[in-house]
Motif scaffolding. Structure first.
Motif, PDB file in Angstrom:
ATOM      1  N   ALA A 194      10.111 -30.313 -25.100  1.00  0.00           N
ATOM      2  CA  ALA A 194       9.650 -31.230 -24.051  1.00  0.00           C
ATOM      3  C   ALA A 194       9.553 -32.676 -24.547  1.00  0.00           C
ATOM      4  O   ALA A 194       9.091 -33.546 -23.816  1.00  0.00           O
ATOM      5  N   ARG A 195      10.003 -32.924 -25.745  1.00  0.00           N
ATOM      6  CA  ARG A 195       9.857 -34.254 -26.351  1.00  0.00           C
ATOM      7  C   ARG A 195      10.328 -35.369 -25.423  1.00  0.00           C
ATOM      8  O   ARG A 195      11.463 -35.393 -24.959  1.00  0.00           O
ATOM      9  N   ASP A 196       9.410 -36.297 -25.162  1.00  0.00           N
ATOM     10  CA  ASP A 196       9.675 -37.511 -24.387  1.00  0.00           C
ATOM     11  C   ASP A 196      10.206 -37.245 -22.973  1.00  0.00           C
ATOM     12  O   ASP A 196      10.862 -38.096 -22.383  1.00  0.00           O
ATOM     13  N   LYS A 197       9.919 -36.058 -22.431  1.00  0.00           N
ATOM     14  CA  LYS A 197      10.383 -35.688 -21.096  1.00  0.00           C
ATOM     15  C   LYS A 197       9.221 -35.425 -20.141  1.00  0.00           C
ATOM     16  O   LYS A 197       9.441 -34.892 -19.056  1.00  0.00           O
ATOM     17  N   THR A 198       8.007 -35.747 -20.553  1.00  0.00           N
ATOM     18  CA  THR A 198       6.834 -35.351 -19.770  1.00  0.00           C
ATOM     19  C   THR A 198       5.996 -36.537 -19.327  1.00  0.00           C
ATOM     20  O   THR A 198       6.158 -37.652 -19.818  1.00  0.00           O
ATOM     21  N   ILE A 199       5.086 -36.222 -18.414  1.00  0.00           N
ATOM     22  CA  ILE A 199       4.067 -37.168 -17.993  1.00  0.00           C
ATOM     23  C   ILE A 199       2.733 -36.413 -18.059  1.00  0.00           C
ATOM     24  O   ILE A 199       2.677 -35.214 -17.756  1.00  0.00           O
ATOM     25  N   SER A 200       1.689 -37.082 -18.478  1.00  0.00           N
ATOM     26  CA  SER A 200       0.391 -36.432 -18.613  1.00  0.00           C
ATOM     27  C   SER A 200      -0.186 -36.076 -17.250  1.00  0.00           C
ATOM     28  O   SER A 200      -0.069 -36.837 -16.285  1.00  0.00           O
ATOM     29  N   GLU A 201      -0.844 -34.930 -17.180  1.00  0.00           N
ATOM     30  CA  GLU A 201      -1.522 -34.521 -15.954  1.00  0.00           C
ATOM     31  C   GLU A 201      -2.617 -35.504 -15.556  1.00  0.00           C
ATOM     32  O   GLU A 201      -3.042 -35.516 -14.403  1.00  0.00           O
ATOM     33  N   MET A 202      -3.026 -36.346 -16.469  1.00  0.00           N
ATOM     34  CA  MET A 202      -4.043 -37.358 -16.172  1.00  0.00           C
ATOM     35  C   MET A 202      -3.477 -38.467 -15.279  1.00  0.00           C
ATOM     36  O   MET A 202      -4.222 -39.237 -14.689  1.00  0.00           O
ATOM     37  N   LYS A 203      -2.140 -38.522 -15.187  1.00  0.00           N
ATOM     38  CA  LYS A 203      -1.487 -39.571 -14.409  1.00  0.00           C
ATOM     39  C   LYS A 203      -0.888 -39.080 -13.089  1.00  0.00           C
ATOM     40  O   LYS A 203      -0.288 -39.864 -12.367  1.00  0.00           O
ATOM     41  N   VAL A 204      -1.042 -37.779 -12.799  1.00  0.00           N
ATOM     42  CA  VAL A 204      -0.421 -37.207 -11.610  1.00  0.00           C
ATOM     43  C   VAL A 204      -1.449 -36.373 -10.840  1.00  0.00           C
ATOM     44  O   VAL A 204      -2.113 -35.516 -11.429  1.00  0.00           O
ATOM     45  N   ALA A 205      -1.553 -36.612  -9.557  1.00  0.00           N
ATOM     46  CA  ALA A 205      -2.436 -35.802  -8.712  1.00  0.00           C
ATOM     47  C   ALA A 205      -1.828 -34.409  -8.553  1.00  0.00           C
ATOM     48  O   ALA A 205      -0.600 -34.269  -8.424  1.00  0.00           O
ATOM     49  N   VAL A 206      -2.646 -33.387  -8.579  1.00  0.00           N
ATOM     50  CA  VAL A 206      -2.176 -32.009  -8.472  1.00  0.00           C
ATOM     51  C   VAL A 206      -1.268 -31.815  -7.261  1.00  0.00           C
ATOM     52  O   VAL A 206      -0.234 -31.145  -7.347  1.00  0.00           O
ATOM     53  N   GLU A 207      -1.617 -32.433  -6.152  1.00  0.00           N
ATOM     54  CA  GLU A 207      -0.803 -32.268  -4.941  1.00  0.00           C
ATOM     55  C   GLU A 207       0.585 -32.893  -5.066  1.00  0.00           C
ATOM     56  O   GLU A 207       1.470 -32.649  -4.240  1.00  0.00           O
ATOM     57  N   ASP A 208       0.810 -33.692  -6.110  1.00  0.00           N
ATOM     58  CA  ASP A 208       2.109 -34.322  -6.329  1.00  0.00           C
ATOM     59  C   ASP A 208       2.966 -33.599  -7.373  1.00  0.00           C
ATOM     60  O   ASP A 208       4.090 -34.022  -7.664  1.00  0.00           O
ATOM     61  N   TYR A 209       2.474 -32.504  -7.945  1.00  0.00           N
ATOM     62  CA  TYR A 209       3.221 -31.794  -8.987  1.00  0.00           C
ATOM     63  C   TYR A 209       4.616 -31.386  -8.517  1.00  0.00           C
ATOM     64  O   TYR A 209       5.553 -31.360  -9.305  1.00  0.00           O
ATOM     65  N   GLU A 210       4.778 -31.059  -7.241  1.00  0.00           N
ATOM     66  CA  GLU A 210       6.089 -30.650  -6.734  1.00  0.00           C
ATOM     67  C   GLU A 210       7.137 -31.745  -6.910  1.00  0.00           C
ATOM     68  O   GLU A 210       8.329 -31.454  -6.983  1.00  0.00           O
ATOM     69  N   ASP A 211       6.688 -32.993  -6.988  1.00  0.00           N
ATOM     70  CA  ASP A 211       7.615 -34.108  -7.202  1.00  0.00           C
ATOM     71  C   ASP A 211       8.164 -34.123  -8.630  1.00  0.00           C
ATOM     72  O   ASP A 211       9.055 -34.916  -8.950  1.00  0.00           O
ATOM     73  N   TYR A 212       7.626 -33.282  -9.502  1.00  0.00           N
ATOM     74  CA  TYR A 212       7.989 -33.277 -10.914  1.00  0.00           C
ATOM     75  C   TYR A 212       8.638 -31.958 -11.349  1.00  0.00           C
ATOM     76  O   TYR A 212       8.649 -31.636 -12.530  1.00  0.00           O
ATOM     77  N   LEU A 213       9.189 -31.224 -10.399  1.00  0.00           N
ATOM     78  CA  LEU A 213       9.864 -29.967 -10.735  1.00  0.00           C
ATOM     79  C   LEU A 213      11.079 -30.239 -11.621  1.00  0.00           C
ATOM     80  O   LEU A 213      11.796 -31.211 -11.425  1.00  0.00           O
TER      81      LEU A 213
END
Length: 157
Positions: free
Chosen positions: A126-145
Motif C-alpha cells: 500500500a506504499r504511498d497509495k493511501t489516505i488516512s481515515e482521519m481525513k475521510v468521512a466514513v460515508e465517503d469511503y465508497e469514493d475510495y474503492l
C-alpha cells in the motif's frame, strides 16, 4: 535430497506449529490488512478502499504503534489461526493465507528475497497509495474503492 532442517520454517511448519517470532516474521509489511474495507451486507462481498487505519504509516506500511494499537483502534484484528481460516478479505498475496493453503511465498517476500523493500518494489504494498481515515468521512469511503490489493503478485522482476 535436501534435509528438512535446511528448508525455511514456512515450508516445513504449519501455521499452528510456529512460535511467535516465526508467526510475526511471516508478515510481509504490505499494509493491506490496515486498509478499510466495505462489505456488501446482502452478498458478503468485500471491497478494499485506499482509506488506511489512522495508525498506518502510508510510506513504510508499518503500524505506528503496533504494541498498543488495540488501545487506539479497538477493532484492529489480531490475526490468529482462526482469523486466517475465516477472514475472507486476506489478500491472495498474504503469507499467512499462502502458508495455510500449503503454498510458497512469492519472490518479493523479504523472507525469500532478503530485502524488506521488494514487497514495495513489486507494487504489492500500500506504499504511498493511501489516505488516512482521519481525513475521510466514513460515508465517503465508497469514493475510495480500489482494485490493486487483489493482484496475485505473480509478476516477475
Amino acid at each position: 535430497m535436501a534435509d528438512k532442517a535446511d528448508e525455511p520454517f514456512w515450508r516445513v511448519k504449519r501455521l499452528e506449529e510456529m512460535d511467535n517470532r516465526e508467526w510475526e516474521a511471516l508478515c510481509d509489511g504490505c499494509g493491506l490488512c490496515c486498509l478499510n474495507k466495505l462489505e456488501d451486507w446482502e452478498t458478503g462481498e468485500v471491497a478494499f478502499t485506499s482509506v488506511a487505519c489512522r495508525l498506518l504509516d502510508g510510506h513504510s506500511c508499518q503500524c505506528s504503534d503496533y504494541e498498543h494499537r488495540q488501545k487506539t483502534v479497538p477493532e484492529c484484528i489480531q490475526l490468529d489461526m482462526e482469523g486466517v481460516r475465516e477472514i475472507p478479505w486476506l489478500p491472495p498475496t498474504c503469507a499467512y493465507r499462502l502458508v495455510h493453503e500449503g503454498r510458497d511465498l512469492y519472490w518479493w517476500h523479504y523472507l525469500v528475497s532478503g530485502d524488506r523493500e521488494t514487497v514495495h518494489q513489486a507494487g504489492i504494498s500500500a506504499r504511498d497509495k493511501t489516505i488516512s481515515e482521519m481525513k475521510v468521512a466514513v460515508e465517503d469511503y465508497e469514493d475510495y474503492l480500489i482494485e490493486w490489493p487483489v493482484l496475485t503478485g505473480e509478476k516477475t522482476g
